[in-house]
Design a protein around this motif. Structure first.
Motif, PDB file in Angstrom:
ATOM      1  N   PRO A 175     -12.606   5.264  -0.820  1.00  0.00           N
ATOM      2  CA  PRO A 175     -11.943   3.999  -1.153  1.00  0.00           C
ATOM      3  C   PRO A 175     -10.726   3.756  -0.263  1.00  0.00           C
ATOM      4  O   PRO A 175      -9.983   4.689   0.054  1.00  0.00           O
ATOM      5  N   ILE A 176     -10.536   2.496   0.131  1.00  0.00           N
ATOM      6  CA  ILE A 176      -9.374   2.089   0.906  1.00  0.00           C
ATOM      7  C   ILE A 176      -8.641   1.006   0.130  1.00  0.00           C
ATOM      8  O   ILE A 176      -9.199  -0.054  -0.160  1.00  0.00           O
ATOM      9  N   LEU A 177      -7.382   1.282  -0.224  1.00  0.00           N
ATOM     10  CA  LEU A 177      -6.559   0.341  -0.983  1.00  0.00           C
ATOM     11  C   LEU A 177      -5.486  -0.208  -0.059  1.00  0.00           C
ATOM     12  O   LEU A 177      -4.679   0.547   0.490  1.00  0.00           O
ATOM     13  N   PHE A 178      -5.493  -1.514   0.146  1.00  0.00           N
ATOM     14  CA  PHE A 178      -4.504  -2.134   1.010  1.00  0.00           C
ATOM     15  C   PHE A 178      -3.167  -2.283   0.293  1.00  0.00           C
ATOM     16  O   PHE A 178      -3.120  -2.652  -0.889  1.00  0.00           O
ATOM     17  N   GLY A 193      -9.675  -8.820   3.961  1.00  0.00           N
ATOM     18  CA  GLY A 193      -9.570  -7.407   3.628  1.00  0.00           C
ATOM     19  C   GLY A 193     -10.863  -6.839   3.097  1.00  0.00           C
ATOM     20  O   GLY A 193     -11.299  -5.752   3.510  1.00  0.00           O
ATOM     21  N   PHE A 194     -11.515  -7.561   2.189  1.00  0.00           N
ATOM     22  CA  PHE A 194     -12.777  -7.069   1.653  1.00  0.00           C
ATOM     23  C   PHE A 194     -13.865  -7.089   2.728  1.00  0.00           C
ATOM     24  O   PHE A 194     -14.724  -6.203   2.770  1.00  0.00           O
ATOM     25  N   ALA A 195     -13.834  -8.096   3.593  1.00  0.00           N
ATOM     26  CA  ALA A 195     -14.806  -8.160   4.682  1.00  0.00           C
ATOM     27  C   ALA A 195     -14.626  -6.997   5.655  1.00  0.00           C
ATOM     28  O   ALA A 195     -15.586  -6.516   6.254  1.00  0.00           O
ATOM     29  N   ALA A 196     -13.381  -6.540   5.809  1.00  0.00           N
ATOM     30  CA  ALA A 196     -13.112  -5.409   6.701  1.00  0.00           C
ATOM     31  C   ALA A 196     -13.562  -4.086   6.099  1.00  0.00           C
ATOM     32  O   ALA A 196     -13.654  -3.083   6.801  1.00  0.00           O
ATOM     33  N   GLY A 197     -13.848  -4.089   4.799  1.00  0.00           N
ATOM     34  CA  GLY A 197     -14.303  -2.859   4.151  1.00  0.00           C
ATOM     35  C   GLY A 197     -13.339  -2.297   3.135  1.00  0.00           C
ATOM     36  O   GLY A 197     -13.547  -1.185   2.636  1.00  0.00           O
ATOM     37  N   GLY A 198     -12.272  -3.057   2.823  1.00  0.00           N
ATOM     38  CA  GLY A 198     -11.311  -2.592   1.820  1.00  0.00           C
ATOM     39  C   GLY A 198     -11.873  -2.689   0.420  1.00  0.00           C
ATOM     40  O   GLY A 198     -12.820  -3.435   0.153  1.00  0.00           O
ATOM     41  N   ASP A 199     -11.272  -1.934  -0.494  1.00  0.00           N
ATOM     42  CA  ASP A 199     -11.772  -1.874  -1.866  1.00  0.00           C
ATOM     43  C   ASP A 199     -10.826  -2.493  -2.891  1.00  0.00           C
ATOM     44  O   ASP A 199     -11.253  -2.862  -3.979  1.00  0.00           O
TER      45      ASP A 199
END
Length: 224
Positions: free
Chosen positions: A74-77, A90-96
């Motif tokens: 998981p990646i949390l911005f 952010g979600f398109a880049a793969g963030g969660d």
């Protein structure tokens, strides 16, 4: 075994605060002060990443895009502001998930733990499924077609797994969003359509078979 968390932020005070907090909670902490150091630290296979968006040089969005091919955690911005366009990017880049500054450490810890629990549940899915040339390895979180690997982001694979494990069942966007992103996420279900579009495009590079079907006005289903 302690979870390994990568904290990437260009503000030393935030890194020091979060590092001390999570170390005290028993985590193994990796630190990065810019995008390039975050890329290097990501090679050490963290279990979860806290990633500031507005870093000099390589920003958080680019870091996320560049590591998503080989990092499934998981990646949390972390961000000081959040608009709908920021969420979509952010979600398109793969963030969660998104954590808006200033944030509560208690809420941040709860979000981190929720994502880690979700990861543990995914790791418990050990079956390998074969569907007309497509192979879904739930334990290894890999998708392949006729022996050729299909690179998916974490969220893309999660959507494939959800639909493939329930063939023929229709899921609307909101339900997919709640199951994959979580009830407490600040995002928007519109990102589901974009993720499914990208999954279809990637699969179409290897086969003409349609696996994810749109049920107009209702949602999506995995074809039987």
């Amino acid at each position: 075994m302690a979870y390994r968390i990568l904290i990437a932020d260009d503000e030393p005070d935030i890194v020091a605060m979060l590092s001390g907090f999570f170390t005290g909670k028993g985590y193994e902490v990796l630190e990065a002060s810019d995008g390039n150091s975050a890329l290097k630290q990501a090679q050490r296979v963290p279990d979860i990443i806290l990633l500031d968006i507005n870093m000099p040089g390589v920003d958080g969005l680019e870091v996320c895009q560049r590591i998503r091919g080989h990092v499934g955690c998981p990646i949390l911005f972390l961000t000081a502001r959040i608009e709908d366009t920021d969420k979509v990017q952010g979600f398109a880049a793969g963030g969660d998930d998104y954590i808006v500054k200033p944030f509560s450490l208690a809420e941040l810890e709860a979000r981190v733990q929720a994502h880690l629990r979700r990861e543990e549940r995914h790791r418990g899915e050990t079956a390998v499924k074969f569907v007309d040339g497509l192979t879904i390895d739930f334990a290894g979180r890999r998708l392949s077609c006729q022996g050729s690997s299909i690179a998916l982001t974490k969220k893309e694979f999660d959507i494939v797994a959800l639909l493939a494990q329930n063939p023929g069942q229709v899921f609307d966007r909101e339900r997919i969003y709640e199951r994959i992103w979580g009830y407490d996420s600040d995002g928007d279900s519109s990102v589901v359509s974009e993720h499914i579009r990208r999954v279809r495009t990637k699969i179409a590079e290897h086969t003409d078979r349609t696996y994810i079907e749109t049920v107009w006005g209702c949602g999506y289903k995995w074809t039987k």
